[in-house]
Enzyme design. Structure first.
Site, short mmCIF file in Angstrom:
data_model
loop_
_atom_site.label_atom_id
_atom_site.label_comp_id
_atom_site.label_asym_id
_atom_site.label_seq_id
_atom_site.Cartn_x
_atom_site.Cartn_y
_atom_site.Cartn_z
N GLU A 226 26.10 71.43 69.44
CA GLU A 226 25.79 72.37 68.34
C GLU A 226 24.50 73.11 68.69
O GLU A 226 24.46 74.33 68.65
CB GLU A 226 25.64 71.62 67.01
CG GLU A 226 25.32 72.57 65.86
CD GLU A 226 25.25 71.89 64.50
OE1 GLU A 226 25.68 70.73 64.39
OE2 GLU A 226 24.76 72.53 63.55
N ARG A 304 20.36 65.66 55.29
CA ARG A 304 21.66 65.06 54.95
C ARG A 304 21.54 63.55 54.78
O ARG A 304 22.29 62.95 54.02
CB ARG A 304 22.74 65.43 55.97
CG ARG A 304 24.14 65.21 55.41
CD ARG A 304 25.23 65.72 56.33
NE ARG A 304 25.66 67.08 56.08
CZ ARG A 304 26.58 67.45 55.17
NH1 ARG A 304 27.17 66.54 54.40
NH2 ARG A 304 26.93 68.70 55.03
N GLU A 707 33.99 64.76 59.81
CA GLU A 707 32.94 63.75 59.86
C GLU A 707 33.17 62.51 59.01
O GLU A 707 32.85 61.40 59.44
CB GLU A 707 31.60 64.39 59.45
CG GLU A 707 31.09 65.40 60.42
CD GLU A 707 29.97 66.25 59.83
OE1 GLU A 707 30.26 67.09 58.96
OE2 GLU A 707 28.82 66.05 60.24
#
Lengths: 760, 162
Positions: A226, A304, A707
């Site tokens: 990413e 997160r 995920e």
């Protein structure tokens, strides 16, 4: 519909970056990296390397024409080190040679003199010295400090959670091709073409439009490409820019493992308080994230962690603290789950410890505290359409949790040196990028006059089945056969400013954009056809199985005729669709908002058998009830669930990152870093999908799947722990992951620890 | 260092002659000299199995062999699996049907490891299938569908009267 690339993959015809025919005169790059974790560069001697056979040139920081900076969130990461190095494996110089072998031979001749500085690998030590990246964050709900007084039981504890190597089978790589007028085309194995484009333009000092990034597919990403594909792509771009030649950089596995960041290790403190019935009244947690030497995506990953710190439970009084701590490890980065798994591991540990103290079954406390409609998350989002209890209850019933409990007890009563354990693991995972602006996507759709369709989106195919999903979505949006759809490579000249393929949201975002683009074209086609057919109400027209219908009546027009006639009448058969997820926002000042479009729920039940003399274990079963909404392609989705689970199991059991005190990565090859193989997987693995459920926020009612299933893997840690406690009920076991057989053995035989450690 | 050795190898039924440095790996020879890029290199030290090819019918890791060791031998790579008319080999078809692949990078190695195994053990149990697969790593699928593909194929061929 099968995986769209299945034939190509099985024939060996699917092309990855370095499978494309090599341009004439292409150079090969090899990277020289720092051998020490922290220090000042006294001198860098490239002379001997330059003189090696086949070497064209050796580049260092001074050759960078633009800005020597690739930090995306925070500008704290140089492309090539200048005065200091901050981790083992930090790029320092780049050799360009006629062959791969020549480039690597020359790298070995580079000499660097470094004045070593103190090395920090422990996040708590970094935190104490004030070395944090970005601000520390706190989410809060209710009043934790006064809630303790109401609690019948309060338990404190600590977790040490290991990181995880992505181990995409295809290492980091990029090929750069100089085109005319200073344009570079980069074939990059990246999840984020726009990140590569932006960073390469910055490094070269050119406009974004001078950099074209093209991605056909990745040989695995899992978050590891990413942000971390950027450095290698920028180095390749720099090399092509400086030499005017095509250049390819392929990281050898050993170097990929040493240089690239991984899932973040975390250290955490928790305190949990419950009433006598087992209702959780208060939870206080502090997360110390080991961010490594640069920000990379760490602050977003930390965020997160905070979002998922209460997993699938409602807790009225919560305080969640987190800090990204700067250490001298490679910059840790995105990895499937993106900080969520670590947050969930800690609350599951807290519940386990409380259950042990209260002498209650762990799953009783878990079930009692599951989220319900009307609850509020610590970050302010209100819940509706919660499926936590439903997935749990369906799992408990269809897999007969009571029978598992009873069988485990019977087995353990009958066996001394072998014990069984079970655990239930619920999950609740928010879908959307928590950085609201990233929740946008574009799609460019062309219909050709033979009726075939080309779809370009900003999404990356990395094995997750995006292309298969997009083809199905496009076919459905047009009402035509999937055979007519071709999904193109992802290219920054066709779709601009794309968000990374991450956060499980790639099919959601790009699928919606595809539907919107197709909708514009079908709308034009219907207007045109209505006019031609003399119909006043075009909204009665639909395309079903390639036939144009007026209500239920056939018009005699099929897709082919519709497209051809429209073309001859100068109707635009191309469209760009743009989607922005509605209703998501987050206020970082207040740490409240509505960051997620929706949540994914599920529950898994695990059984393990432990060999208490050897510390080894078998995963007997993993049984899952998972919420997919209305799946776009069950075959693809079940693959995601099973694959995610495998990675979660690996993270919790086998996969141990080992660094020495000098910040050197010891488990730096597949010989020393173990990942699950076919033998390791549970003997009995069952996945059931929640039936008759919808998701208005997803394309055609689907829910994201990438995920969430990884976090089921956490359950196996607690199943093993339960088996350990069956052997040693009085032992004070730690919450340290992964639960390797070595750690199990030491935990089981704490009393004999010294003997064992000297013998192992 | 730059000595070149002439080698002659039969690959997928076709004879190739080329010069190779003594230390050139077979995997690099296949990929870079002959353009047979279906053979992928994953770990570069014989653990992941992605680079598996058949040498005289036996599965070998082409990253652990020098090209010169293949001189005069008979190789089969993933490109030689499908029929001449383009039809997928039944093993390839089973991988497609069972969704036994995701990113596809490890797929050729799995197929090449399985080919001799299935010839030797047409009635393999699930345990034996898992054992046969345990020398190949896949980071995407969790292996379930790979095992399923093999079982499917075995069931089909065992029920086939031919």
């Amino acid at each position: 519909m099968k995986h769209i690339d299945a034939a190509g993959h099985t024939r060996g015809e699917s092309q990855y970056v370095d499978d494309m025919p090599q341009p004439v005169g292409m150079l090969h790059a090899a990277v020289f990296t720092s051998p020490v974790a922290h220090g000042r560069i006294i001198s860098l001697n490239l002379e001997e390397a330059v003189r090696c056979d086949g070497v064209i040139t050796v580049l260092s920081a001074k050759d960078i024409p633009g800005e020597n900076q690739i930090g995306a969130l925070i500008p704290d990461e140089l492309l090539l080190a200048e005065h200091e190095v901050h981790f083992v494996g930090e790029p320092v110089a780049l050799v360009l040679a006629k062959s791969y072998e020549q480039a690597h031979r020359a790298v070995a001749k580079i000499q660097v003199e470094i004045d070593e500085l103190p090395v920090v690998t422990d996040p708590r030590q970094a935190f104490e010295s004030g070395a944090i990246i970005g601000p520390a964050r706190t989410f809060a709900l209710g009043d934790v400090d006064t809630a303790w007084q109401e609690c019948a039981v309060v338990v404190d504890g600590q977790c040490e959670i290991g990181g995880q190597e992505h181990l995409y089978l295809e290492t980091q790589r990029c090929r750069a091709i100089p085109l005319e007028d200073g344009v570079l085309r980069l074939y990059s194995s990246t999840q984020s073409p726009y990140a590569v484009q932006k960073a390469a333009a910055r490094v070269l000092g050119v406009a974004h439009h001078k950099i074209e990034v093209d991605v056909k597919r990745l040989g695995g990403g899992f978050g590891g490409k990413e942000d971390q594909a950027t450095a290698w792509s920028c180095l390749t771009a720099l090399a092509a820019h400086c030499t005017g030649k095509a250049v390819e950089l392929v990281l050898p596995r050993h170097q990929d493992m040493i240089c690239t960041g991984k899932r973040h290790p975390y250290s955490a403190d928790f305190r949990i308080g419950l009433n006598q019935a087992g209702k959780i009244l208060a939870y206080d947690v502090k997360h110390y994230q080991n961010a490594g030497a640069a920000a990379d995506l760490s602050p977003a990953v930390l965020e997160r962690t905070l979002f998922h710190s209460t997993n699938a439970y409602f807790i009225p009084n919560v305080r969640i603290f987190g800090a990204s701590c700067r250490t001298n490890l490679p910059p840790n980065t995105a990895f499937r789950g993106f900080g969520g798994p670590q947050g969930m591991f800690v609350i599951e540990s807290a519940i386990a410890k409380a259950a042990e103290k209260m002498n209650k079954p762990r799953e009783q406390i878990q079930r009692l505290n599951l989220l319900r409609d009307g609850d509020t998350f610590p970050y302010g989002q209100h819940l509706d359409d919660v499926r936590a209890e439903r997935t749990w209850d369906e799992a408990a019933q269809s897999f007969d949790l009571n029978k598992i409990k009873q069988a485990t007890k019977t087995y353990n009563d009958d066996h001394f040196e072998s014990k069984k354990g079970y655990a239930v693991m619920p999950i609740c995972f928010g879908i959307s990028f928590t950085a609201t602006f990233l929740n946008q996507a574009g799609a460019l759709v062309h219909v050709y006059t033979d009726g075939s369709v080309s779809v370009s989106t900003g999404g990356i195919e990395m094995g997750q089945g995006l292309v298969t999903n997009i083809a199905r979505i496009a076919a459905r949006a047009f009402g035509i056969s999937e055979k007519r759809i071709k999904v193109e490579s992802t290219n920054t000249t066709r779709v601009a400013n794309m968000s990374p393929s991450a956060a499980s949201a790639t099919t959601d975002l790009n699928g919606h954009a595809t539907i919107l683009a197709a909708g514009q074209i079908t709308d034009r086609l219907k207007s045109f056809a209505a006019n031609e057919l003399g119909l006043t109400d075009k909204s009665r027209l639909t395309i079903v199985h390639e036939k144009l219908l007026d209500g239920n009546r056939e018009t005699g027009w099929d897709w082919q005729k519709l497209v051809q006639t429209a073309y001859l009448n100068r109707i635009d058969l191309s469209a760009h669709g743009f989607y922005a997820t509605p209703g998501v926002w987050f206020d970082k000042q207040k740490e409240k908002g509505n960051p997620f479009a929706y949540h994914v729920y599920g529950a898994a039940v695990f059984e393990v058998t432990l060999d208490c003399l050897r510390g080894t274990y078998e995963i007997d079963s993993a049984k899952i009830v998972h919420d997919l909404g209305r799946p776009i392609n069950k075959l693809v989705d079940i693959g995601q669930v099973e694959g995610g689970l495998a990675q979660g199991l690996g993270w919790m059991t086998l996969e141990e990152l080992s660094f020495d005190e000098q910040g050197r990565f010891l488990s730096n090859s597949l010989a020393s870093y173990k990942v699950p193989d076919a033998y390791f997987m549970p003997d009995d693995l069952q996945v059931k999908f929640l039936q008759n459920v919808d998701n208005p926020a997803g394309p055609y009612g689907a829910k994201a799947v990438g995920e969430p299933p990884l976090m089921y893997g956490i359950g196996v840690f607690f199943a093993i722990r339960a088996a350990m406690r069956a052997f040693r009920p009085d032992s004070d076991l730690t919450f340290d992951a992964p639960m390797t057989p070595e750690r199990v053995l030491l935990g089981l035989h704490e009393q004999e620890r010294e003997v064992l450690v000297t013998k192992i | 260092m730059n000595t070149q050795i002439e080698i002659s190898v039969k690959i997928n039924g076709k004879q190739y002659s080329a010069a190779a440095e003594p230390r050139l790996l077979l995997s690099d020879f296949l990929r870079h000299e002959l353009g047979l890029t279906g053979t992928h290199v994953g770990c570069e030290h014989g653990v992941c199995g992605a680079c598996t090819v058949l040498l005289n019918g036996e599965a070998v890791r082409s990253c652990l062999m020098f090209a010169v060791q293949a001189d005069g031998q008979d190789l089969l790579t993933v490109e030689g699996l499908a029929a001449a008319n383009g039809d997928l080999h039944p093993l390839q078809a089973a991988f497609r049907e069972a969704h036994a692949l995701q990113c596809g990078f490890c797929t050729p190695g799995f197929l090449m490891s399985l080919l001799p195994f299935l010839q030797d053990k047409p009635d393999a149990s699930e345990e034996e299938i898992r054992a046969a697969l345990s020398g190949n790593l896949c980071r995407c699928t969790g292996y379930q569908n790979i095992v399923k593909a093999v079982k499917m194929l075995l069931e089909e061929s065992n029920s086939d009267p031919a």
